[in-house]
Design an enzyme around this catalytic site. Sequence first.
Site, PDB file in Angstrom:
ATOM      1  N   LYS A  11       0.836  -1.202   0.000  1.00 16.12           N
ATOM      2  CA  LYS A  11       0.000   0.000   0.000  1.00 16.12           C
ATOM      3  C   LYS A  11       0.880   1.265   0.000  1.00 16.12           C
ATOM      4  O   LYS A  11       2.085   1.187   0.253  1.00 16.12           O
ATOM      5  CB  LYS A  11      -0.913  -0.025   1.231  1.00 16.12           C
ATOM      6  CG  LYS A  11      -1.907  -1.208   1.248  1.00 16.12           C
ATOM      7  CD  LYS A  11      -2.759  -1.169   2.515  1.00 16.12           C
ATOM      8  CE  LYS A  11      -3.639  -2.405   2.643  1.00 16.12           C
ATOM      9  NZ  LYS A  11      -4.436  -2.367   3.905  1.00 16.12           N
ATOM     10  N   PHE A  59     -15.179   2.756   7.884  1.00 14.56           N
ATOM     11  CA  PHE A  59     -13.857   3.209   7.448  1.00 14.56           C
ATOM     12  C   PHE A  59     -13.657   3.101   5.942  1.00 14.56           C
ATOM     13  O   PHE A  59     -12.578   3.429   5.426  1.00 14.56           O
ATOM     14  CB  PHE A  59     -12.760   2.421   8.181  1.00 14.56           C
ATOM     15  CG  PHE A  59     -12.881   0.923   8.043  1.00 14.56           C
ATOM     16  CD1 PHE A  59     -12.407   0.264   6.916  1.00 14.56           C
ATOM     17  CD2 PHE A  59     -13.484   0.171   9.046  1.00 14.56           C
ATOM     18  CE1 PHE A  59     -12.510  -1.111   6.789  1.00 14.56           C
ATOM     19  CE2 PHE A  59     -13.596  -1.215   8.927  1.00 14.56           C
ATOM     20  CZ  PHE A  59     -13.109  -1.851   7.796  1.00 14.56           C
ATOM     21  N   ARG A  87      -1.045 -14.853   3.811  1.00 12.28           N
ATOM     22  CA  ARG A  87      -1.730 -14.161   4.912  1.00 12.28           C
ATOM     23  C   ARG A  87      -0.956 -14.334   6.226  1.00 12.28           C
ATOM     24  O   ARG A  87      -0.936 -13.443   7.072  1.00 12.28           O
ATOM     25  CB  ARG A  87      -3.155 -14.702   5.078  1.00 12.28           C
ATOM     26  CG  ARG A  87      -4.076 -14.428   3.893  1.00 12.28           C
ATOM     27  CD  ARG A  87      -4.644 -13.039   3.892  1.00 12.28           C
ATOM     28  NE  ARG A  87      -5.502 -12.785   5.032  1.00 12.28           N
ATOM     29  CZ  ARG A  87      -6.260 -11.701   5.161  1.00 12.28           C
ATOM     30  NH1 ARG A  87      -6.268 -10.769   4.211  1.00 12.28           N
ATOM     31  NH2 ARG A  87      -7.007 -11.523   6.216  1.00 12.28           N
ATOM     32  N   THR A  93      -4.809  -8.301  10.642  1.00 15.00           N
ATOM     33  CA  THR A  93      -5.207  -7.004  10.084  1.00 15.00           C
ATOM     34  C   THR A  93      -4.739  -5.832  10.952  1.00 15.00           C
ATOM     35  O   THR A  93      -4.208  -4.851  10.444  1.00 15.00           O
ATOM     36  CB  THR A  93      -6.741  -6.961   9.927  1.00 15.00           C
ATOM     37  OG1 THR A  93      -7.134  -8.040   9.071  1.00 15.00           O
ATOM     38  CG2 THR A  93      -7.200  -5.647   9.333  1.00 15.00           C
ATOM     39  N   ARG A 104       3.288  -7.186   9.168  1.00 18.26           N
ATOM     40  CA  ARG A 104       2.614  -6.123   9.928  1.00 18.26           C
ATOM     41  C   ARG A 104       3.104  -6.074  11.374  1.00 18.26           C
ATOM     42  O   ARG A 104       3.221  -4.992  11.967  1.00 18.26           O
ATOM     43  CB  ARG A 104       1.099  -6.310   9.877  1.00 18.26           C
ATOM     44  CG  ARG A 104       0.479  -5.957   8.517  1.00 18.26           C
ATOM     45  CD  ARG A 104      -0.948  -6.429   8.445  1.00 18.26           C
ATOM     46  NE  ARG A 104      -1.639  -6.015   7.222  1.00 18.26           N
ATOM     47  CZ  ARG A 104      -2.770  -6.559   6.809  1.00 18.26           C
ATOM     48  NH1 ARG A 104      -3.348  -7.539   7.498  1.00 18.26           N
ATOM     49  NH2 ARG A 104      -3.343  -6.137   5.703  1.00 18.26           N
ATOM     50  N   GLU A 128      -9.261 -10.518  -7.503  1.00 13.06           N
ATOM     51  CA  GLU A 128      -8.306  -9.414  -7.366  1.00 13.06           C
ATOM     52  C   GLU A 128      -7.227  -9.468  -8.444  1.00 13.06           C
ATOM     53  O   GLU A 128      -6.843  -8.430  -8.988  1.00 13.06           O
ATOM     54  CB  GLU A 128      -7.704  -9.419  -5.955  1.00 13.06           C
ATOM     55  CG  GLU A 128      -8.758  -9.018  -4.914  1.00 13.06           C
ATOM     56  CD  GLU A 128      -8.341  -9.219  -3.463  1.00 13.06           C
ATOM     57  OE1 GLU A 128      -9.155  -8.921  -2.573  1.00 13.06           O
ATOM     58  OE2 GLU A 128      -7.197  -9.671  -3.199  1.00 13.06           O
TER      59      GLU A 128
HETATM   60  P1  DAT Z   1      -7.054  -7.395   5.662  1.00 12.72           P
HETATM   61  O1  DAT Z   1      -6.324  -6.248   4.996  1.00 12.72           O
HETATM   62  O2  DAT Z   1      -6.221  -8.005   6.753  1.00 12.72           O
HETATM   63  O3  DAT Z   1      -7.577  -8.412   4.683  1.00 12.72           O
HETATM   64  P2  DAT Z   1      -9.803  -6.442   5.886  1.00 12.72           P
HETATM   65  O4  DAT Z   1     -10.019  -7.035   4.534  1.00 12.72           O
HETATM   66  O5  DAT Z   1     -10.755  -6.789   6.956  1.00 12.72           O
HETATM   67  O6  DAT Z   1      -8.313  -6.779   6.419  1.00 12.72           O
HETATM   68  O7  DAT Z   1      -9.789  -4.859   5.777  1.00 12.72           O
HETATM   69  C1  DAT Z   1      -9.147  -4.230   4.684  1.00 12.72           C
HETATM   70  C2  DAT Z   1      -8.373  -3.050   5.201  1.00 12.72           C
HETATM   71  O8  DAT Z   1      -9.281  -2.115   5.788  1.00 12.72           O
HETATM   72  C3  DAT Z   1      -7.373  -3.356   6.306  1.00 12.72           C
HETATM   73  O9  DAT Z   1      -6.147  -3.846   5.810  1.00 12.72           O
HETATM   74  C4  DAT Z   1      -7.245  -2.022   6.972  1.00 12.72           C
HETATM   75  C5  DAT Z   1      -8.639  -1.448   6.870  1.00 12.72           C
HETATM   76  N1  DAT Z   1      -9.397  -1.709   8.102  1.00 12.72           N
HETATM   77  C6  DAT Z   1      -9.913  -2.888   8.508  1.00 12.72           C
HETATM   78  N2  DAT Z   1     -10.530  -2.794   9.675  1.00 12.72           N
HETATM   79  C7  DAT Z   1     -10.420  -1.492  10.020  1.00 12.72           C
HETATM   80  C8  DAT Z   1     -10.854  -0.713  11.142  1.00 12.72           C
HETATM   81  N3  DAT Z   1     -11.540  -1.273  12.147  1.00 12.72           N
HETATM   82  N4  DAT Z   1     -10.545   0.611  11.158  1.00 12.72           N
HETATM   83  C9  DAT Z   1      -9.850   1.173  10.145  1.00 12.72           C
HETATM   84  N5  DAT Z   1      -9.413   0.513   9.077  1.00 12.72           N
HETATM   85  C10 DAT Z   1      -9.696  -0.796   9.015  1.00 12.72           C
HETATM   86 MG    MG Z   2      -9.085  -8.312   3.270  1.00 14.31          MG
END
Ligand code: DAT
Ligand code: MG
Length: 151
Positions: A11, A59, A87, A93, A104, A128
């Site tokens: 990112k 978000f 992963r 996350t 991370r 994707e």
């Molecule tokens: P991941 O990136 O681990 O697959 P995700 O698909 O649930 O996680 O969410 C995508 C992205 O969104 C994550 O990398 C960061 C953001 N995100 C997730 N949960 C969040 C939260 N509670 N507050 C802010 N950003 C969030």
């Molecule tokens: Mg995700």
Amino acid sequence: AEMERTFIAIKPDGVQRGLIAEIISRFERKGFKLVAIKIVVPSKEFAQKHYHDLKERPFFDGLCDFLSSGPVIAMVWEGEGVIKYGRKLIGATDPQKSEPGTIRGDLAVVVGRNIIHGSDGPETAKDEINLWFKPDELMATKPLSREEIAN
Ligand code: DAT
Ligand code: MG
């Protein structure tokens, strides 16, 4: 059966912080194979497509603004178990919950700036990869046939 592939993206925060080589090297040293890579600044509309599963989350808008805020390294990695193990390399996350030793866990602090994306399953990996790459941008990893070599 085709070899498993996953979509991984560094990112804008990871790129800006100079973590491209660090992140690529973790996938490379593990033994996964890089089959596509490019640097792109996604539009906000593109970011919304990429994160469409999260469109109801509070978000979502900030997340899409962030993903489209600068250069992203988009990649496809290949190997046995690469979706799930990718992963694992990435970590949870929320970097506060990511184990040390994960990308991370070692390199990020807050969920909104967690530096890397990885597909979460076979269906999202396929979707994707198709969203981010054209078929001819992916390395063919099968040996070439006699006809392909001759042409
Ligand atoms: P991941 O990136 O681990 O697959 P995700 O698909 O649930 O996680 O969410 C995508 C992205 O969104 C994550 O990398 C960061 C953001 N995100 C997730 N949960 C969040 C939260 N509670 N507050 C802010 N950003 C969030
Ligand atoms: Mg995700």
